[in-house]
Scaffold this motif. Structure first.
Motif, PDB file in Angstrom:
ATOM      1  N   GLU A  40      -6.895  -9.288   7.080  1.00 20.29           N
ATOM      2  CA  GLU A  40      -6.879  -8.597   8.375  1.00 20.29           C
ATOM      3  C   GLU A  40      -7.865  -9.267   9.345  1.00 20.29           C
ATOM      4  N   PHE A  56      -0.763  -6.839  -1.226  1.00 23.51           N
ATOM      5  CA  PHE A  56      -1.682  -6.422  -0.157  1.00 23.51           C
ATOM      6  C   PHE A  56      -1.132  -5.274   0.675  1.00 23.51           C
ATOM      7  N   SER A  57       0.165  -5.277   0.931  1.00 23.06           N
ATOM      8  CA  SER A  57       0.722  -4.290   1.864  1.00 23.06           C
ATOM      9  C   SER A  57       0.630  -2.864   1.340  1.00 23.06           C
ATOM     10  N   ARG A 112      -6.968  -7.883   1.191  1.00 20.81           N
ATOM     11  CA  ARG A 112      -6.317  -7.310   2.383  1.00 20.81           C
ATOM     12  C   ARG A 112      -7.302  -7.271   3.557  1.00 20.81           C
ATOM     13  N   GLN A 113      -8.528  -6.895   3.276  1.00 28.01           N
ATOM     14  CA  GLN A 113      -9.527  -6.811   4.346  1.00 28.01           C
ATOM     15  C   GLN A 113      -9.828  -8.192   4.948  1.00 28.01           C
ATOM     16  N   LEU A 144       0.154 -10.733   4.430  1.00 25.94           N
ATOM     17  CA  LEU A 144      -0.111  -9.306   4.575  1.00 25.94           C
ATOM     18  C   LEU A 144       1.116  -8.447   4.260  1.00 25.94           C
ATOM     19  N   ALA A 159      -7.298  -6.750  -4.575  1.00 23.55           N
ATOM     20  CA  ALA A 159      -6.251  -6.550  -3.575  1.00 23.55           C
ATOM     21  C   ALA A 159      -6.829  -5.931  -2.308  1.00 23.55           C
ATOM     22  N   VAL A 163      -1.908  -1.671  -0.170  1.00 25.66           N
ATOM     23  CA  VAL A 163      -3.317  -1.264  -0.170  1.00 25.66           C
ATOM     24  C   VAL A 163      -3.599  -0.480   1.109  1.00 25.66           C
TER      25      VAL A 163
END
Length: 490
Positions: A274, A396-397, A270-271, A391, A266, A399
């Motif tokens: 982004e 993910f949110s 997420r990274q 996102l 996760a 994290v």
């Protein structure tokens, strides 16, 4: 410059991502040796076929070449010293060799390897890509490069034409960098001036989850890029617990895998999202999202090789993307590729089909929800989520991110326009192939319907011959079309 202009004629226009289909259509006796005639084409380009012929010894040599590391190979029919020109034996061996080739081409790692491509398409792959890459890199460095090559890294990546080297700056011999060379591919649409300008802008990119190149040079023949060297290798290398210098066929065929905790997946996801959001807001995108283009450093996952799209390399999942007409934008292409990368992170293996409905039992409901939104047949049919939408997903949110570095990427208006035109050209070629696939699906269904009706009144003996691959040429081609459609759906 004259040398580079000559090289321009040799640029790679073959799309390596299009799966090869090989069908043994006939045999012939040449000087006492049996040759097997293969008809080969790329999906979905069924209108462009070529023929190659090979003796059994050629199949045996291919088998020996591919027997490296822990690669699982299909069974090759055994050698026979006496009676190997008997008609019944030849027919039996022909069926067995067809089964062998089907097994080779069903394995994406084997099918993408240089030995298999040379075996089925010697016209396009008989060149020494490693030597051509070395010569082009030598010319670039001799013309004013700031690095010196220290070691070749043959076949360490999954692309045949992308050649890697280790190098160090002339001013700092202790620092290691990766230098790669790639000729322009079939999706190249920029002229040389716009290519130079785009590469110059990408070097200046600053983002906590993107690794910018150290330097890059474009010639008439291709692009030479220098970027930081990561001794631990890519995320895919980490999953397979291998060193980055080895051959891709050896590295990624083993079963010694490391489990990546879902919480870490996760974080890494997420990274990467982004980074993709930033790139798409700039009108750039990535176009080549996979775990081989990701690295981990201090628990931070970063994207590599933004320059791939400038070179004109097709997306490695393109053969699966052509199955779905709704994947028709650079963002949709990145999201679909991200879904495959997340699947590989979670389950330590690549998804070998274009869609997925059944996930391993260890998959949590939250992770399943993300994967279904990207990889399910319904999602691919109705449209994929946007990067910004992903996102907001709780997977993910929730994290936390601890990087506060302000990302920057300045693209001049001329570069933005060149990138937009390049994307348009890429998507136009993609749409043309998606249309071909739809037409072939309709044709295959019609042929299957006609064949089903025609077989109702046939003698059982003829039907038995068909099931063993010994029917007449017309029926064999129909079976070939069915095999092609089945492979397309993988």
């Amino acid at each position: 410059m004259a040398v580079f202009e000559r090289k321009k004629e040799d640029r790679i226009v073959t799309d390596d991502t299009k799966p090869l289909i090989a069908f043994i259509t006939d045999t012939r006796n040449t000087d006492g040796h049996v040759e097997y005639l293969l008809e080969v084409w790329r999906v979905p380009d069924v209108e462009t076929k070529w023929n190659v012929s090979h003796r059994y010894s050629d199949f045996a040599q291919l088998h020996a070449t591919l027997r490296v590391g822990t690669v699982a190979l299909p069974a090759l029919p055994p050698k026979k010293v006496f009676g190997n020109t008997d008609r019944d034996f030849i027919n039996e061996r022909r069926v067995a060799l067809q089964k062998y080739m089907d097994g080779i081409l069903a394995n994406s790692l084997l099918a993408a390897s240089l030995p298999v491509r040379q075996f089925l398409d010697p016209k396009n792959y008989s060149r020494n890509f490693q030597e051509e890459g070395r010569q082009n890199v030598h010319m670039v460095l001799r013309a004013g490069g700031s690095h010196e090559v220290t070691e070749a890294l043959p076949q360490c990546g999954t692309r045949v034409t992308k050649i890697y080297f280790l190098a160090h700056p002339l001013a700092d011999p202790k620092t290691q960098h990766v230098l790669w060379w790639a000729p322009f591919g079939p999706d190249r649409a920029m002229n040389l001036r716009d290519t130079h300008a785009t590469l110059t802008a990408l070097v200046q990119c600053q983002h906590p989850y993107i690794v910018p190149s150290v330097s890059s040079v474009a010639t008439e023949a291709g692009v030479c890029v220098v970027r930081p060297w990561f001794p631990q290798g890519s995320l895919r290398d980490m999953i397979h617990q291998v060193r980055p210098k080895g051959s891709a066929l050896v590295k990624y065929s083993g079963d010694k895998l490391i489990t990546v905790a879902e919480k870490k997946c996760a974080v890494f996801g997420r990274q990467i999202l982004e980074a993709l959001l930033f790139l798409h807001e700039k009108g750039l995108g990535h176009g080549h999202v996979h775990t081989g283009n990701m690295v981990l450093e201090n628990n931070v996952c970063q994207l590599l090789d933004l320059e791939n799209q400038v070179v004109g390399m097709p997306n490695q999942l393109r053969a699966r993307v052509v199955q779905h007409r709704r994947i028709n934008s650079i963002e949709a292409l990145d999201v679909y590729s991200f879904g495959h990368a997340l699947y590989e992170m979670l389950f330590q293996r690549r998804l070998e089909t274009d869609t997925c409905e059944d996930f391993p039992p260890e998959c949590s409901p939250m992770a399943r929800s993300v994967l279904e939104s990207i990889l399910s047949a319904e999602a691919c049919k109705n449209g994929l989520p946007a990067v910004a939408g992903l996102l907001t997903h709780p997977f993910f949110s929730e994290v936390p991110l601890h990087s506060y570095e302000k990302p920057t990427l300045k693209l001049p208006s001329s570069v933005k326009q060149a990138i937009a035109l390049s994307h348009q050209s890429l998507l136009t070629r993609l749409a043309a192939d998606q249309k071909k696939v739809r037409q072939q699906r309709k044709l295959s269904k019609a042929e299957a319907f006609v064949q089903q009706r025609s077989t109702k009144g046939r003698p059982k003996k003829h039907l038995h011959l068909e099931t063993n691959g010994l029917a007449s040429g017309g029926d064999s081609l129909t079976n070939s079309a069915d095999q092609q459609e089945a492979r397309c759906k993988r």
